[in-house]
Design an enzyme around this catalytic site. Sequence first.
Site, PDB file in Angstrom:
ATOM      1  N   TYR A 151      53.672  51.067  36.079  1.00 51.20           N
ATOM      2  CA  TYR A 151      52.279  51.387  36.363  1.00 51.20           C
ATOM      3  C   TYR A 151      51.384  50.179  36.270  1.00 51.20           C
ATOM      4  O   TYR A 151      51.539  49.274  35.309  1.00 51.20           O
ATOM      5  CB  TYR A 151      51.473  52.466  35.755  1.00 51.20           C
ATOM      6  N   ASP A 246      53.286  42.293  33.381  1.00 51.14           N
ATOM      7  CA  ASP A 246      52.008  43.191  32.917  1.00 51.14           C
ATOM      8  C   ASP A 246      52.093  43.837  31.799  1.00 51.14           C
ATOM      9  O   ASP A 246      52.936  44.612  31.282  1.00 51.14           O
ATOM     10  CB  ASP A 246      52.163  44.402  33.923  1.00 51.14           C
ATOM     11  N   LYS A 274      43.808  46.781  27.444  1.00 48.73           N
ATOM     12  CA  LYS A 274      43.932  47.848  26.269  1.00 48.73           C
ATOM     13  C   LYS A 274      43.413  47.219  24.904  1.00 48.73           C
ATOM     14  O   LYS A 274      42.341  46.959  24.870  1.00 48.73           O
ATOM     15  CB  LYS A 274      44.947  48.302  26.306  1.00 48.73           C
TER      16      LYS A 274
HETATM   17  C1  LIG Z   1      46.622  50.638  31.520  1.00 48.40           C
HETATM   18  C2  LIG Z   1      47.244  49.581  32.354  1.00 48.40           C
HETATM   19  C3  LIG Z   1      46.778  49.150  33.539  1.00 48.40           C
HETATM   20  C4  LIG Z   1      45.441  49.420  33.837  1.00 48.40           C
HETATM   21  O1  LIG Z   1      44.387  49.056  32.984  1.00 48.40           O
HETATM   22  P1  LIG Z   1      42.894  49.592  33.387  1.00 48.40           P
HETATM   23  O2  LIG Z   1      42.060  48.847  31.998  1.00 48.40           O
HETATM   24  O3  LIG Z   1      42.968  51.067  32.931  1.00 48.40           O
HETATM   25  O4  LIG Z   1      42.368  49.339  34.482  1.00 48.40           O
HETATM   26  C5  LIG Z   1      47.679  48.145  34.129  1.00 48.40           C
HETATM   27  N1  LIG Z   1      48.915  48.066  33.622  1.00 48.40           N
HETATM   28  C6  LIG Z   1      49.389  48.606  32.778  1.00 48.40           C
HETATM   29  C7  LIG Z   1      50.834  48.082  32.231  1.00 48.40           C
HETATM   30  C8  LIG Z   1      48.688  49.391  32.031  1.00 48.40           C
HETATM   31  O5  LIG Z   1      49.163  50.408  30.867  1.00 48.40           O
END
Ligand SMILES: *Cc1c(COP(=O)(O)O)cnc(C)c1O
Length: 437
Positions: A151, A246, A274
């Site tokens: 994701y 990511d 995060k």
């Molecule tokens: C949470 C997450 C996102 C999105 O971050 P938001 O602050 O919710 O927009 C993107 N990539 C990964 C791997 C994530 O865990």
Amino acid sequence: MMELINTISRERSAALFQEAKRYFPGGVNSPVRAFKSVSGPPLFIKEGQGCRITDEDDNVFLDFCCSWGPLILGHNNAAIREKVIETVQRGTSFGTPTRLGNELGQLILAHNPYVEKIRFVSSGTEAVMSAIRLARGATGRSKLLKFEGCYHGHVDSLMVKAGSGLATFGESTSAGIPAAFAQETLVLPLNQPELLEQVLQEHHQDLAAVIIEPIPANNGLLLQDRSFLQLLRERCTAHGVLLIFDEVISGFRVGFAGAAGYYDIQPDILTYGKIIWGGMPVGAYGASAELMSHIAPEGGVYQAGTLSANPVAMAAGYAALQQLVEPGFYEALDAKTQQFVAGIQSYCDERDYPVRIARAGSIFWMAFGRERIVSADQIDPASMEKFKHLHHELLQKGIYLGPSGYEVRFVSAAHTTADLEEARYAICEGLDTVFAT
Ligand SMILES: *Cc1c(COP(=O)(O)O)cnc(C)c1O
């Protein structure tokens, strides 16, 4: 399925949820909060201290959601709180550079050898959006390759799943995404070296970047073989395609330098979110100084933000990350989580419960099955009924897990060994109930 009996009151949460449905679609401001795949109304939380949260009905829970990952220091960390209060007293945002921004930039870059320059943004999604624009701008190519089960936020061209056939152009997973956007993205299953090579051979001239969660943690915890990630690095280099890690979850979680440091693999672009701001809504992306020189105002890739690097978030981030660079921080968290998870796993093994717990540092995920799971298609959707039952049992016992079996769990520095013993006992008892039915 058997009837799930509530022994705790959720009356006030239920009433607030009824009210919230009048204001927000589905009663929530982010879909997974709605408790759709577990029982009852979502809990409305009014307070968090350390590893515990309290809901509006005054139930107290040991929290393994930790705001979906950011709270590696637990709730209401004193140093973060004090730094935020001190900063807020001088104003919340200026739309100018600040000294706090420099201090945080220095702290991050001094302890993360995989990034030379960084840009602060306002969410993980924004970090990923900006990273792919950078990749496209720097290479002059448009296509992306992503992996099923990873994701990357709600970015148009990444809300995509594989179409029919093994390696194909994607189909969008959300209404409102033009087919043309989805077709800019190729989708592959994780951990399949031959398919990867095949697709790179065929498409490398159009590919700007391959994006991966190096520790995929948004669809279970799909731990990859290091050899796969290493191969990915080598093949991207060979084909002149940029590699994006990511690290919105893994960054600052499995070590200060995230998964890049954990596996010692240098990607071209990294994204963060995060943990990076100690619970404030922010993200970041970084790369080599050379690649980052493509970003405006130095280069032609435009990316901006009204509240980017606002002083309150900078202060919270600095106070948080300062604690993470203390020697032994990650070792202690890792050892604590390892012991906790091993205790549950051996309990299950002794009773022959089909449970397998995957772990990376302080992230863990309990799968209802016996095999090691490395790709999204191996997860049995029927096993989610077991999770639903366990989730319910654990709420009765004062343990809060994020409300989906596909979500990973987080241990924070605020969870003591005694807290984890309490949780282990409750989880084992919960599993007894789940497997007794
Ligand atoms: C949470 C997450 C996102 C999105 O971050 P938001 O602050 O919710 O927009 C993107 N990539 C990964 C791997 C994530 O865990």
